[in-house]
Scaffold this motif. Structure first.
Motif, PDB file in Angstrom:
ATOM      1  N   ALA A 275      -1.211  13.226   3.041  1.00  0.00           N
ATOM      2  CA  ALA A 275      -0.435  14.053   2.073  1.00  0.00           C
ATOM      3  C   ALA A 275      -0.089  15.094   2.677  1.00  0.00           C
ATOM      4  CB  ALA A 275      -1.140  13.926   0.667  1.00  0.00           C
TER       5      ALA A 275
ATOM      6  N   SER B  72      -6.930   7.614   3.126  1.00  0.00           N
ATOM      7  CA  SER B  72      -6.059   7.551   3.814  1.00  0.00           C
ATOM      8  C   SER B  72      -4.675   8.134   3.542  1.00  0.00           C
ATOM      9  CB  SER B  72      -5.570   6.249   4.688  1.00  0.00           C
ATOM     10  OG  SER B  72      -5.016   5.556   3.869  1.00  0.00           O
ATOM     11  N   TRP B  73      -4.528   8.089   2.192  1.00  0.00           N
ATOM     12  CA  TRP B  73      -3.578   8.728   1.468  1.00  0.00           C
ATOM     13  C   TRP B  73      -3.619  10.224   1.449  1.00  0.00           C
ATOM     14  CZ3 TRP B  73      -3.138   5.104  -3.518  1.00  0.00           C
ATOM     15  CH2 TRP B  73      -3.043   3.728  -3.134  1.00  0.00           C
TER      16      TRP B  73
ATOM     17  N   LYS C  16       0.945  -1.176   0.192  1.00  0.00           N
ATOM     18  CA  LYS C  16       0.046   0.228   0.015  1.00  0.00           C
ATOM     19  C   LYS C  16       0.820   1.308  -0.094  1.00  0.00           C
ATOM     20  CE  LYS C  16      -3.994  -1.906   2.500  1.00  0.00           C
ATOM     21  NZ  LYS C  16      -4.879  -1.715   3.739  1.00  0.00           N
ATOM     22  N   LEU C  17       1.970   1.160   0.625  1.00  0.00           N
ATOM     23  CA  LEU C  17       2.747   2.405   0.745  1.00  0.00           C
ATOM     24  C   LEU C  17       3.496   2.746  -0.711  1.00  0.00           C
ATOM     25  CD1 LEU C  17       4.691   2.041   4.246  1.00  0.00           C
ATOM     26  CD2 LEU C  17       3.124   3.461   3.782  1.00  0.00           C
TER      27      LEU C  17
ATOM     28  N   THR D  83      -8.574   2.642   1.873  1.00  0.00           N
ATOM     29  CA  THR D  83      -7.180   2.965   1.609  1.00  0.00           C
ATOM     30  C   THR D  83      -6.749   4.258   1.050  1.00  0.00           C
ATOM     31  OG1 THR D  83      -6.909   0.537   1.364  1.00  0.00           O
ATOM     32  CG2 THR D  83      -5.030   1.717   0.406  1.00  0.00           C
ATOM     33  N   VAL D  84      -7.227   4.558  -0.148  1.00  0.00           N
ATOM     34  CA  VAL D  84      -6.742   6.086  -0.733  1.00  0.00           C
ATOM     35  C   VAL D  84      -7.267   7.009  -0.159  1.00  0.00           C
ATOM     36  CG1 VAL D  84      -6.824   4.655  -3.110  1.00  0.00           C
ATOM     37  CG2 VAL D  84      -8.932   5.822  -2.328  1.00  0.00           C
TER      38      VAL D  84
ATOM     39  N   ALA E 270       0.842   6.650  -6.681  1.00  0.00           N
ATOM     40  CA  ALA E 270      -0.258   7.499  -6.841  1.00  0.00           C
ATOM     41  C   ALA E 270      -0.055   8.878  -6.786  1.00  0.00           C
ATOM     42  CB  ALA E 270      -1.327   7.187  -5.945  1.00  0.00           C
TER      43      ALA E 270
ATOM     44  N   LEU F 244      -3.516  14.823  -5.532  1.00  0.00           N
ATOM     45  CA  LEU F 244      -3.775  13.588  -5.199  1.00  0.00           C
ATOM     46  C   LEU F 244      -5.413  13.295  -5.076  1.00  0.00           C
ATOM     47  CD1 LEU F 244      -2.934  10.633  -4.484  1.00  0.00           C
ATOM     48  CD2 LEU F 244      -2.506  11.509  -2.149  1.00  0.00           C
TER      49      LEU F 244
ATOM     50  N   GLU G 186       0.768   4.116  -2.712  1.00  0.00           N
ATOM     51  CA  GLU G 186       0.795   5.409  -2.564  1.00  0.00           C
ATOM     52  C   GLU G 186       1.760   6.432  -3.123  1.00  0.00           C
ATOM     53  OE1 GLU G 186       0.461   8.181   1.732  1.00  0.00           O
ATOM     54  OE2 GLU G 186       0.865   6.135   1.752  1.00  0.00           O
ATOM     55  N   SER G 187       2.794   5.831  -3.210  1.00  0.00           N
ATOM     56  CA  SER G 187       3.997   6.696  -3.711  1.00  0.00           C
ATOM     57  C   SER G 187       3.906   6.724  -5.087  1.00  0.00           C
ATOM     58  CB  SER G 187       5.396   5.930  -3.545  1.00  0.00           C
ATOM     59  OG  SER G 187       5.864   6.090  -2.067  1.00  0.00           O
TER      60      SER G 187
END
Length: 321
Positions: free
Chosen positions: A287, A282-283, A219-220, A279-280, A226, A295, A223-224
């Protein structure tokens, strides 16, 4: 003259025994000699000794203040040679490692890489931070893969893929600098685009805790990735954004990334979509201020296009656009 005589005296000295010499003696020899002039067996003895030192709880601190700048160049060059020798020798060992021992083998070698990174940052002014030294591993690995052929190349690819899985399953990428996570994400995307599959059978036996860590680190990395894509997305004209996101969703589906990104046990599309949204979101929440708007804009459009695709499944074939 005295200094010159001392230099030539050191130049004529043979390689000290890698097993019995002190680290300071070995470093001094490497600062004054060309390690490519010794035999491959001697090179292997050197990397075995350094690996043994790296595996100690307290990494020995080596004083390099005595080394002139001109000699330091030779030391850095020799360490780069030994780094390559170590890598290919461990790849060969891994190819003959029983499945039951592979995870432990990789764990110990990843520890060595971490310690080697510390040493590299200490000796090399161009790698003055550990993040730079870590990034240099990616560059070196690219070069080593490019020069590999036949069975050696296959063994390198297997070791790298399994090593990545081990790293993601055993270490917390949250402690790594964003630049390292971004570089790793780029490498994984490039490998997937070259046709490597996430469905390959791995010879690693992961515990439930390790599988959980693997999912969190995946997931990390997503995230990077994305964050990088969001910067591209906001630069596009409005008419090109649907196509950009649709292509992104297709890539994620084709690569089978949902097994790494989603932890929901549900087989229903709605369950997977709900897990993805959690999940997204939380990104976006964590941020940086400068990264949050692009994002959020990308993720909003991803949600919209996912909804469009789900609705289309309910339409008769003739009405699908």
């Amino acid at each position: 003259l005295a200094a010159g005589g001392l230099y030539w005296q050191w130049q004529r000295q043979p390689l000290p025994s890698p097993r019995s010499a002190t680290i300071e003696q070995l470093v001094r020899w490497l600062a004054l000699h060309d390690v490519e002039r010794v035999t491959h067996d001697q090179q292997l003895a050197l990397v075995d000794r350094f690996e043994s030192e790296f595996q100690q709880t307290n990494l020995p601190s080596t004083d390099t203040s005595w080394i002139p700048a001109s000699w330091m160049v030779r030391l850095q060059t020799n360490l780069a040679v030994l780094k390559r020798v170590w890598f290919f020798s461990r790849v060969e060992q891994y190819a003959h490692c029983p499945n039951a021992d592979r995870l432990d083998f990789l764990r110990r070698r990843l520890d060595v890489v971490a310690r080697w990174t510390e040493v590299s940052a200490r000796f090399n002014a161009n790698e003055s931070s550990e993040s730079n030294a870590s990034a240099s591993w990616f560059t070196d690995i690219d070069d080593w893969c490019a020069c590999s052929k036949g069975p050696v190349k296959d063994n390198v690819q297997t070791a790298l893929t399994d090593g990545l899985i081990c790293w993601l399953a055993c270490d917390d990428l949250q402690v790594q600098p964003p630049s390292v996570r971004a570089a790793l994400a780029d490498r994984i995307v490039a490998s997937l685009e070259d046709g490597q599959s996430t469905d390959r059978e791995f010879g690693l036996r992961l515990s439930s805790a390790e599988q959980q860590r693997l999912a969190e680190n995946a997931k990390l990395l997503m995230e990077s990735w994305a964050l990088k894509l969001s910067k591209q997305f906001v630069q596009l004209p409005a008419l090109q954004r649907d196509e950009f996101v649709d292509r992104l969703l297709t890539r994620i589906d084709d690569w089978g990334l949902s097994q790494w990104l989603l932890q929901s046990a549900s087989n229903q599309a709605s369950g997977r979509a709900t897990e993805l949204m959690k999940t997204v979101d939380s990104w976006i929440a964590r941020a940086d201020d400068k990264d949050r708007p692009p994002l959020a804009e990308l993720i909003s459009h991803v949600k919209y296009r996912m909804l469009v695709h789900e609705l289309r499944k309910w339409l008769p074939d003739k009405q699908r656009a």
